[in-house]
Design an enzyme around this catalytic site. Structure first.
Site, PDB file in Angstrom:
ATOM      1  NE  ARG A   1      37.446  60.911 143.326  1.00  0.00           N
ATOM      2  CZ  ARG A   1      36.176  60.506 143.252  1.00  0.00           C
ATOM      3  NH1 ARG A   1      35.742  59.852 142.203  1.00  0.00           N
ATOM      4  NH2 ARG A   1      35.362  60.759 144.243  1.00  0.00           N
TER       5      ARG A   1
ATOM      6  NE  ARG B   1      40.498  65.389 148.088  1.00  0.00           N
ATOM      7  CZ  ARG B   1      39.174  65.549 148.067  1.00  0.00           C
ATOM      8  NH1 ARG B   1      38.616  66.638 148.505  1.00  0.00           N
ATOM      9  NH2 ARG B   1      38.423  64.576 147.602  1.00  0.00           N
TER      10      ARG B   1
ATOM     11  NE  ARG C   1      32.316  63.918 141.521  1.00  0.00           N
ATOM     12  CZ  ARG C   1      32.761  63.980 142.775  1.00  0.00           C
ATOM     13  NH1 ARG C   1      31.937  64.233 143.765  1.00  0.00           N
ATOM     14  NH2 ARG C   1      34.039  63.786 143.030  1.00  0.00           N
TER      15      ARG C   1
ATOM     16  CE  LYS D   1      35.464  64.109 151.586  1.00  0.00           C
ATOM     17  NZ  LYS D   1      35.699  62.776 151.011  1.00  0.00           N
TER      18      LYS D   1
ATOM     19  NE  ARG E   1      30.093  60.279 144.163  1.00  0.00           N
ATOM     20  CZ  ARG E   1      31.031  60.830 144.939  1.00  0.00           C
ATOM     21  NH1 ARG E   1      30.854  60.952 146.245  1.00  0.00           N
ATOM     22  NH2 ARG E   1      32.158  61.222 144.420  1.00  0.00           N
TER      23      ARG E   1
HETATM   24  P1  ADP Z   1      35.442  63.134 146.673  1.00  0.00           P
HETATM   25  O1  ADP Z   1      35.597  63.489 148.125  1.00  0.00           O
HETATM   26  O2  ADP Z   1      34.249  62.293 146.412  1.00  0.00           O
HETATM   27  O3  ADP Z   1      36.694  62.575 146.066  1.00  0.00           O
HETATM   28  P2  ADP Z   1      35.291  65.982 145.973  1.00  0.00           P
HETATM   29  O4  ADP Z   1      34.071  66.514 145.333  1.00  0.00           O
HETATM   30  O5  ADP Z   1      35.586  66.381 147.372  1.00  0.00           O
HETATM   31  O6  ADP Z   1      35.177  64.419 145.814  1.00  0.00           O
HETATM   32  O7  ADP Z   1      36.565  66.380 145.099  1.00  0.00           O
HETATM   33  C1  ADP Z   1      36.644  66.096 143.725  1.00  0.00           C
HETATM   34  C2  ADP Z   1      38.029  66.433 143.174  1.00  0.00           C
HETATM   35  O8  ADP Z   1      38.298  67.848 143.337  1.00  0.00           O
HETATM   36  C3  ADP Z   1      39.194  65.753 143.874  1.00  0.00           C
HETATM   37  O9  ADP Z   1      39.432  64.432 143.391  1.00  0.00           O
HETATM   38  C4  ADP Z   1      40.351  66.718 143.530  1.00  0.00           C
HETATM   39  O10 ADP Z   1      40.783  66.557 142.210  1.00  0.00           O
HETATM   40  C5  ADP Z   1      39.687  68.072 143.623  1.00  0.00           C
HETATM   41  N1  ADP Z   1      39.804  68.628 145.005  1.00  0.00           N
HETATM   42  C6  ADP Z   1      38.778  68.861 145.860  1.00  0.00           C
HETATM   43  N2  ADP Z   1      39.235  69.351 147.038  1.00  0.00           N
HETATM   44  C7  ADP Z   1      40.583  69.422 146.913  1.00  0.00           C
HETATM   45  C8  ADP Z   1      41.639  69.828 147.780  1.00  0.00           C
HETATM   46  N3  ADP Z   1      41.405  70.251 149.029  1.00  0.00           N
HETATM   47  N4  ADP Z   1      42.924  69.763 147.313  1.00  0.00           N
HETATM   48  C9  ADP Z   1      43.179  69.348 146.079  1.00  0.00           C
HETATM   49  N5  ADP Z   1      42.247  68.946 145.215  1.00  0.00           N
HETATM   50  C10 ADP Z   1      40.955  68.973 145.604  1.00  0.00           C
END
Ligand code: ADP
Ligand code: ZN
Length: 216
Positions: A166, A88, A155, A13, A122
């Protein structure tokens, strides 16, 4: 035009949204990045979400929806946007539909094996949105961002235990949104299994057609 980039952690993404943002001049809005910046700067928001993010859990809907509401109200979002990492959960998807409905949801489809492989190597830039992989997409100079020269880092939530959490959160809370968007008629499935360059080449064609008003 308003695009949601959807898919598992590691689906690509962020990588595709960076490309699409440069290509189409739409703002890239990543909830994960906004949260990480808040944690780095130790803002009140950052302090509230740090523990749950590092453990690989999801931030509450209340906090996340409010954050997105404020971000999408900024002037640059009036022409459209590329959402990465939001929605999400079903309540988040319903909130977005009420606030400013998406035109299309780009669903990056990848196998579990690929997700694990990508997340385990990553590396992220500490300053900008670029990400790398130790073997699949190494930077020109080890440990340094090609785009801005800043140091790369792992990260906290890319460590094994958090990655497992996750993936569970994705399967139980996020994956059901595929049906929601299919029903709304906005879902655009895209094969995300290949390397970044070939996925982007295919996606660019698809997004260009959508921007020109064609149906998927
Ligand atoms: P990835 O898609 O690689 O898991 P992101 O950078 O999109 O990583 O998100 C990292 C973390 O931030 C998620 O695991 C969650 O804890 C939090 N997060 C991001 N977007 C949301 C969301 N829309 N709702 C809840 N938590 C979120
Ligand atoms: Zn960088």
């Amino acid at each position: 035009m308003r695009f949601v980039f959807f898919g598992a952690p590691g689906a690509g993404k962020g990588t595709m949204a960076v490309e699409a943002s440069a290509e189409f001049g739409l703002p890239h809005v990543s909830t994960g990045e906004i949260f990480r910046a808040a944690i780095r700067d130790a803002t009140p928001l950052g302090l509230r979400v740090k523990a749950v993010i590092e453990a690989g859990g999801l931030v509450t809907d209340d906090i996340t929806i409010q954050l997105i509401q404020e971000r999408l109200a900024l002037p640059d979002a009036s022409r459209g946007w590329l959402l990465d990492g939001f929605p999400r959960t079903l309540p988040q998807a319903r909130a977005l539909a009420g606030l400013c409905p998406e035109d299309w949801v780009i669903d990056l489809e990848v196998s579990d094996a690929r997700v694990i492989q990508r997340l385990s190597g990553r590396r992220n830039c500490s300053k900008c949105s670029h990400s790398y992989h130790v073997t699949l997409k190494p930077p020109l100079v080890e440990g340094v961002c090609d785009a801005c020269g800043s140091p790369l880092y792992v990260r906290d939530d890319d460590r094994e235990e958090s990655v497992r959490n996750r993936l569970v959160a994705y399967r139980t809370q996020t994956a059901p949104l595929v049906d929601y968007y299919r029903t709304r008629g906005t879902l655009v499935p895209v094969d995300g299994e290949g390397d970044a360059a070939s996925v982007w080449a295919a996606l660019k064609v698809i997004m260009t057609r959508l921007m020109e008003g064609e149906r998927p």
